[in-house]
Design a protein around this motif. Structure first.
Motif, PDB file in Angstrom:
ATOM      1  N   ALA A   1      20.283 -52.619 -55.433  1.00 24.18           N
ATOM      2  CA  ALA A   1      19.357 -51.513 -55.147  1.00 24.18           C
ATOM      3  C   ALA A   1      18.503 -51.254 -56.374  1.00 24.18           C
ATOM      4  CB  ALA A   1      20.130 -50.253 -54.758  1.00 24.18           C
ATOM      5  N   VAL A   2      17.222 -51.031 -56.134  1.00 23.09           N
ATOM      6  CA  VAL A   2      16.269 -50.793 -57.230  1.00 23.09           C
ATOM      7  C   VAL A   2      15.464 -49.530 -56.899  1.00 23.09           C
ATOM      8  CG1 VAL A   2      14.241 -51.694 -58.462  1.00 23.09           C
ATOM      9  CG2 VAL A   2      16.089 -53.253 -57.787  1.00 23.09           C
ATOM     10  N   PHE A   3      15.409 -48.625 -57.861  1.00 23.40           N
ATOM     11  CA  PHE A   3      14.753 -47.334 -57.624  1.00 23.40           C
ATOM     12  C   PHE A   3      13.469 -47.253 -58.442  1.00 23.40           C
ATOM     13  CE2 PHE A   3      19.080 -47.250 -56.441  1.00 23.40           C
ATOM     14  CZ  PHE A   3      19.070 -46.522 -55.258  1.00 23.40           C
ATOM     15  N   GLU A   4      12.413 -46.773 -57.813  1.00 21.62           N
ATOM     16  CA  GLU A   4      11.089 -46.784 -58.459  1.00 21.62           C
ATOM     17  C   GLU A   4      10.255 -45.632 -57.931  1.00 21.62           C
ATOM     18  OE1 GLU A   4       8.095 -49.486 -57.084  1.00 21.62           O
ATOM     19  OE2 GLU A   4       9.240 -50.073 -55.320  1.00 21.62           O
TER      20      GLU A   4
ATOM     21  N   ALA B   1       8.224 -38.261 -60.567  1.00 18.34           N
ATOM     22  CA  ALA B   1       8.529 -39.245 -59.519  1.00 18.34           C
ATOM     23  C   ALA B   1       9.572 -40.248 -60.017  1.00 18.34           C
ATOM     24  CB  ALA B   1       7.260 -39.971 -59.100  1.00 18.34           C
ATOM     25  N   MET B   2       9.419 -40.666 -61.263  1.00 16.13           N
ATOM     26  CA  MET B   2      10.377 -41.617 -61.838  1.00 16.13           C
ATOM     27  C   MET B   2      11.745 -40.958 -62.018  1.00 16.13           C
ATOM     28  SD  MET B   2      10.513 -44.792 -63.249  1.00 16.13           S
ATOM     29  CE  MET B   2      12.187 -45.159 -62.731  1.00 16.13           C
TER      30      MET B   2
ATOM     31  N   SER C   1      11.219 -43.248 -54.788  1.00 15.81           N
ATOM     32  CA  SER C   1      11.652 -44.175 -53.740  1.00 15.81           C
ATOM     33  C   SER C   1      12.809 -45.042 -54.195  1.00 15.81           C
ATOM     34  CB  SER C   1      10.481 -45.044 -53.259  1.00 15.81           C
ATOM     35  OG  SER C   1      10.316 -46.181 -54.055  1.00 15.81           O
ATOM     36  N   GLY C   2      13.519 -45.548 -53.179  1.00 16.23           N
ATOM     37  CA  GLY C   2      14.614 -46.479 -53.429  1.00 16.23           C
ATOM     38  C   GLY C   2      14.428 -47.695 -52.558  1.00 16.23           C
TER      39      GLY C   2
ATOM     40  N   LEU D   1      16.291 -49.883 -62.305  1.00 19.45           N
ATOM     41  CA  LEU D   1      15.247 -48.860 -62.337  1.00 19.45           C
ATOM     42  C   LEU D   1      13.961 -49.595 -62.665  1.00 19.45           C
ATOM     43  CD1 LEU D   1      16.700 -45.852 -64.373  1.00 19.45           C
ATOM     44  CD2 LEU D   1      16.098 -45.891 -61.939  1.00 19.45           C
ATOM     45  N   PHE D   2      12.927 -49.297 -61.885  1.00 23.39           N
ATOM     46  CA  PHE D   2      11.674 -50.036 -62.018  1.00 23.39           C
ATOM     47  C   PHE D   2      10.543 -49.039 -62.217  1.00 23.39           C
ATOM     48  CE2 PHE D   2       7.981 -51.679 -59.653  1.00 23.39           C
ATOM     49  CZ  PHE D   2       7.769 -52.871 -60.321  1.00 23.39           C
ATOM     50  N   GLY D   3       9.587 -49.370 -63.103  1.00 24.78           N
ATOM     51  CA  GLY D   3       8.464 -48.466 -63.357  1.00 24.78           C
ATOM     52  C   GLY D   3       7.331 -48.729 -62.380  1.00 24.78           C
TER      53      GLY D   3
END
Ligand SMILES: NC(=O)C1=CN([C@@H]2O[C@H](COP(=O)(O)OP(=O)(O)OC[C@H]3O[C@@H](n4cnc5c(N)ncnc54)[C@H](O)[C@@H]3O)[C@@H](O)[C@H]2O)C=CC1
Ligand SMILES: CC(C)CC(=O)C(=O)O
Length: 403
Positions: A303-306, A327-328, A295-296, A67-69
């Motif tokens: 996989a990183v979701f942000e 959004a996060m 988004s992913g 998970l990315f900010g």
């Protein structure tokens, strides 16, 4: 299923404010995971000369889920100026760590849903010819090629001799090749057939799974004949395997106009890197803005979701934080979908839909109707308060959100 470990990368600015809220919501829906923090972003660049440290790469390689900010990216000169003095002159060069991450792990499919939640006062409204208004339901998913195109990072100011020679060898470009030194800058737009195929296949597969009626390839093949031309050709080939789904072809410029005329007609949009970035922000504008845009970044292994938004420096120092964490949180729900926990993801989306529909708790970005920034704080909930409201609804939300 083994308890997953999620690598959490808040990054810069408001990334630090919204990511912890997403974890609160994940915990509330009973998602059992370990969370491991990883450093990324501007401070890493300034202090270490590397915005994506190896220790972060190792964690992602090991756990495969992130998970990315958000990060702050600055142009070359500004980035060089903020590097710690002892690291200067060592040939270090800033490049956006999220772009690097996408390339390093081949997170080539970027998926960006834009869905209007009924009751959001910032949803797009259209005037009808009879003098009334209507609010089209937008349900679009943008599939953006995430590793190449104009974000490949192949660029120069004052390009080396071999690039100049390549330019000079082409009659049309000879004049460019002779442009002196620093007066010439070149960014290369790279499209490979393999990756064009992968993004188009991902788009059609998604359209089929969720019963979208059309896929639109959004490029500019009339001018960018080779690169956009290849994207369009590949989309046509892939469509042959999906006769039940229509393939539409639009130019990026026209598409940005059409999306405010008839956004409800579009289902899945597929585009190269820059065009996908642009068109997904444009669609986000119809459903409440960047505070709603998830988004992913999805590869075969990692996989990183942000959220689609950036670090929003304007709001980064405010305490308490006032930005919208939705959004996060929606990005975290996408992560759940990705690992087969769609029931929990649907509960999250239903809880958000309930809060938006109820309209009692709204962050500033959901309230700005007239008067601009001065009216920002009037009655607006802050980041934690809106998450609290979502948590209350998570308790009662049943997984009823599926398309
Ligand atoms: N993937 C990423 O990490 C991205 C990073 N960036 C970087 O972020 C920095 C700032 O870029 P900007 O162009 O200002 O884009 P931004 O997305 O950070 O912010 C633009 C504006 O959108 C609104 N906004 C964004 N997120 C919001 C939220 N959660 N709630 C409420 N309002 C929100 C604010 O009005 C903000 O000023 C730059 O350094 C840029 O390079 C920009 C886009 C994506
Ligand atoms: C890396 C960002 C600064 C560019 C962007 O908007 C994105 O790719 O998400």
């Amino acid at each position: 299923m083994a308890r997953p470990t999620v690598v959490t990368m808040p990054g810069d600015g408001i990334g630090n404010q919204v990511l912890p809220q997403a974890i609160r919501v994940l915990e509330a829906v009973g998602f059992e995971a370990n969370y491991v923090h990883a450093d990324i972003g501007w401070e890493c660049w300034c202090n270490e000369g590397n915005a994506l440290p190896d220790r972060t790469i190792q964690l992602l390689r090991k756990h495969k889920l992130g998970l990315f900010g958000a990060i702050t990216s600055k142009p070359k000169k500004a980035a060089d100026a903020e590097l710690k003095p002892e690291l200067r002159g060592k040939g270090l060069s800033y490049f956006s760590p999220i772009v690097t991450m996408r390339q390093l792990f081949n997170l080539d499919v970027c998926m960006r849903p834009c869905l209007s939640f009924p009751g959001n006062p910032l949803n797009f409204i259209r005037q009808t010819t009879c003098g009334g208004f209507e609010e089209p339901q937008v349900d679009v998913v943008v599939f953006r090629q995430n590793t190449e195109g104009l974000y490949a990072g192949v660029e120069w100011t004052n390009p080396p001799e071999n690039v100049r020679t390549a330019l000079a060898s082409h009659k049309k470009f000879a004049a460019f090749a002779n442009t002196p030194g620093e007066e010439l800058a070149v960014s290369v737009r790279i499209i490979t057939k393999k990756n064009a195929q992968r993004i188009c296949e991902a788009a059609f597969k998604h359209a089929k799974k969720y019963r979208y009626k059309n896929v639109t390839i959004c490029e500019k093949p009339n001018v960018l004949r080779e690169t956009s031309g290849m994207m369009e050709e590949v989309a046509k080939q892939v469509q042959k395997q999906y006769p039940e789904i229509a393939l539409w072809s639009t130019n990026i410029d026209a598409q940005t106009m059409w999306l405010t005329k008839n956004p409800e007609e579009y289902g899945v949009i597929v585009a190269s890197n820059l065009f996908g970035d642009v068109i997904s922000d444009a669609f986000a504008g119809l459903v409440g803005g960047l505070g709603f845009a998830a988004s992913g970044n999805i590869g075969d292994e990692v996989a990183v979701f942000e959220p689609t938004h950036g670090s929003a420096p304007k709001y980064a120092e405010l305490n308490p934080s006032i930005v919208n964490p939705i959004a996060m949180i929606l990005s975290a729900a996408m992560m759940l979908d990705h690992i087969g926990e769609s029931e929990k993801a649907d509960r999250i989306r239903k809880a958000i839909a309930d809060v938006v529909k109820e309209g009692k708790v709204r962050t500033y970005d959901m309230m700005r109707i007239a008067g601009g920034p001065k009216s920002l704080a009037q009655g607006a909930a802050n980041t934690v308060q809106i998450t609290d409201a979502i948590l209350v609804h998570v308790e009662t939300a049943i997984a009823a959100f599926a398309r």
